[in-house]
Design a protein around this motif. Structure first.
Motif, PDB file in Angstrom:
ATOM      1  N   ILE A 117       0.861  -1.185   0.000  1.00 18.38           N
ATOM      2  CA  ILE A 117       0.000   0.000   0.000  1.00 18.38           C
ATOM      3  C   ILE A 117       0.896   1.233   0.000  1.00 18.38           C
ATOM      4  CG2 ILE A 117      -1.738   1.281   1.303  1.00 18.38           C
ATOM      5  CD1 ILE A 117      -2.809  -1.278   0.128  1.00 18.38           C
TER       6      ILE A 117
ATOM      7  N   SER B  66       1.706   5.361   0.073  1.00 16.87           N
ATOM      8  CA  SER B  66       1.172   6.444   0.907  1.00 16.87           C
ATOM      9  C   SER B  66      -0.013   7.117   0.222  1.00 16.87           C
ATOM     10  CB  SER B  66       2.266   7.460   1.236  1.00 16.87           C
ATOM     11  OG  SER B  66       2.791   8.024   0.060  1.00 16.87           O
TER      12      SER B  66
ATOM     13  N   ARG C  31      -2.989   4.912   0.936  1.00 12.65           N
ATOM     14  CA  ARG C  31      -3.316   5.023   2.358  1.00 12.65           C
ATOM     15  C   ARG C  31      -4.062   6.337   2.625  1.00 12.65           C
ATOM     16  NH1 ARG C  31      -1.043   2.168   6.701  1.00 12.65           N
ATOM     17  NH2 ARG C  31       0.485   1.301   5.271  1.00 12.65           N
TER      18      ARG C  31
ATOM     19  N   GLU D  20      -7.894   6.612   4.053  1.00 12.16           N
ATOM     20  CA  GLU D  20      -8.201   7.381   5.256  1.00 12.16           C
ATOM     21  C   GLU D  20      -9.181   8.512   4.952  1.00 12.16           C
ATOM     22  OE1 GLU D  20      -4.314   8.420   6.701  1.00 12.16           O
ATOM     23  OE2 GLU D  20      -3.948   6.386   7.454  1.00 12.16           O
TER      24      GLU D  20
ATOM     25  N   PHE E 215      -5.189  -3.162   2.075  1.00 13.63           N
ATOM     26  CA  PHE E 215      -5.008  -2.393   3.304  1.00 13.63           C
ATOM     27  C   PHE E 215      -5.566  -3.140   4.507  1.00 13.63           C
ATOM     28  CE2 PHE E 215      -6.702   0.733   6.344  1.00 13.63           C
ATOM     29  CZ  PHE E 215      -5.540   1.424   6.662  1.00 13.63           C
TER      30      PHE E 215
ATOM     31  N   SER F  87      -0.654   0.011  11.801  1.00 16.23           N
ATOM     32  CA  SER F  87      -1.348   1.271  11.991  1.00 16.23           C
ATOM     33  C   SER F  87      -0.919   1.892  13.316  1.00 16.23           C
ATOM     34  CB  SER F  87      -2.857   1.051  12.001  1.00 16.23           C
ATOM     35  OG  SER F  87      -3.259   0.458  10.809  1.00 16.23           O
TER      36      SER F  87
END
Length: 97
Positions: free
Chosen positions: A3, A5, A8, A12, A42, A50
Protein backbone atom coordinates in the motif's frame (compact mmCIF):
# COMPACT_ATOMS: atom_id res chain seq x y z
CA UNK A 1 0.64 -5.47 -3.29
CA UNK A 2 2.22 -2.89 -0.97
CA UNK A 3 0.00 0.00 0.00
CA UNK A 4 1.58 3.27 -1.11
CA UNK A 5 1.17 6.44 0.91
CA UNK A 6 -1.12 7.76 -1.86
CA UNK A 7 -3.55 4.85 -1.43
CA UNK A 8 -3.32 5.02 2.36
CA UNK A 9 -4.27 8.72 2.17
CA UNK A 10 -7.21 7.91 -0.14
CA UNK A 11 -8.43 5.15 2.18
CA UNK A 12 -8.20 7.38 5.26
CA UNK A 13 -9.93 10.24 3.41
CA UNK A 14 -12.73 7.89 2.27
CA UNK A 15 -13.17 6.53 5.82
CA UNK A 16 -13.66 10.01 7.23
CA UNK A 17 -15.76 11.28 4.29
CA UNK A 18 -19.01 9.48 5.09
CA UNK A 19 -19.35 8.65 1.39
CA UNK A 20 -19.81 5.24 -0.15
CA UNK A 21 -16.81 3.84 -2.01
CA UNK A 22 -18.49 4.54 -5.34
CA UNK A 23 -19.29 8.16 -4.38
CA UNK A 24 -15.76 8.80 -3.11
CA UNK A 25 -14.20 7.27 -6.22
CA UNK A 26 -16.43 9.30 -8.53
CA UNK A 27 -15.46 12.55 -6.76
CA UNK A 28 -11.76 11.66 -6.80
CA UNK A 29 -11.87 10.23 -10.35
CA UNK A 30 -10.51 6.89 -9.11
CA UNK A 31 -11.45 3.52 -10.61
CA UNK A 32 -13.78 1.94 -8.05
CA UNK A 33 -12.44 -1.57 -8.71
CA UNK A 34 -8.84 -0.44 -8.15
CA UNK A 35 -9.89 1.34 -4.97
CA UNK A 36 -11.67 -1.79 -3.71
CA UNK A 37 -8.56 -3.87 -4.42
CA UNK A 38 -6.27 -1.44 -2.55
CA UNK A 39 -8.77 -1.32 0.34
CA UNK A 40 -8.72 -5.12 0.48
CA UNK A 41 -4.90 -5.05 0.57
CA UNK A 42 -5.01 -2.39 3.30
CA UNK A 43 -7.37 -4.45 5.46
CA UNK A 44 -5.02 -7.45 5.20
CA UNK A 45 -2.14 -5.50 6.73
CA UNK A 46 -1.22 -6.45 10.30
CA UNK A 47 -2.94 -4.25 12.84
CA UNK A 48 0.40 -3.21 14.32
CA UNK A 49 1.13 -1.43 11.01
CA UNK A 50 -1.35 1.27 11.99
CA UNK A 51 -0.31 3.88 14.52
CA UNK A 52 -2.52 4.00 17.57
CA UNK A 53 -2.55 6.72 20.20
CA UNK A 54 -3.29 5.68 23.76
CA UNK A 55 -4.31 8.54 26.06
CA UNK A 56 -2.12 8.72 29.15
CA UNK A 57 -2.73 10.82 32.23
CA UNK A 58 0.02 11.34 34.77
CA UNK A 59 -1.36 11.32 38.32
CA UNK A 60 0.08 10.71 41.75
CA UNK A 61 -0.25 7.13 42.98
CA UNK A 62 -2.07 6.18 46.15
CA UNK A 63 0.73 3.88 47.33
CA UNK A 64 3.86 4.83 49.25
CA UNK A 65 6.23 2.96 46.91
CA UNK A 66 6.98 4.56 43.56
CA UNK A 67 5.24 2.76 40.72
CA UNK A 68 4.04 3.13 37.15
CA UNK A 69 0.24 3.17 37.17
CA UNK A 70 -1.99 2.83 34.10
CA UNK A 71 -5.65 3.60 34.71
CA UNK A 72 -8.34 2.95 32.09
CA UNK A 73 -11.43 5.18 31.86
CA UNK A 74 -13.57 2.18 32.84
CA UNK A 75 -11.64 1.81 36.10
CA UNK A 76 -9.11 -0.89 35.19
CA UNK A 77 -5.71 -0.35 36.81
CA UNK A 78 -2.29 -1.75 36.02
CA UNK A 79 0.44 -0.95 38.52
CA UNK A 80 4.04 -1.82 37.67
CA UNK A 81 7.14 -1.39 39.82
CA UNK A 82 9.60 1.24 38.66
CA UNK A 83 12.14 -1.54 38.16
CA UNK A 84 10.29 -2.56 34.96
CA UNK A 85 12.28 -1.44 31.93
CA UNK A 86 10.88 1.19 29.60
CA UNK A 87 11.46 -1.17 26.67
CA UNK A 88 9.24 -3.84 28.29
CA UNK A 89 6.49 -1.27 28.92
CA UNK A 90 6.71 -0.15 25.27
CA UNK A 91 6.38 -3.76 24.09
CA UNK A 92 3.40 -4.26 26.42
CA UNK A 93 1.66 -1.18 25.02
CA UNK A 94 2.26 -2.40 21.46
CA UNK A 95 0.64 -5.74 22.33
CA UNK A 96 -2.38 -3.97 23.82
CA UNK A 97 -2.89 -1.70 20.81
Amino acid sequence: MAITSKWREHIEAWQSSGLSQAEYCAKQQINVHTFAARLSDFRKLPKSDSAVLIPVQVAPTETVDAAILFTHAQGHRLELPTSVSARWVAELLQCLA
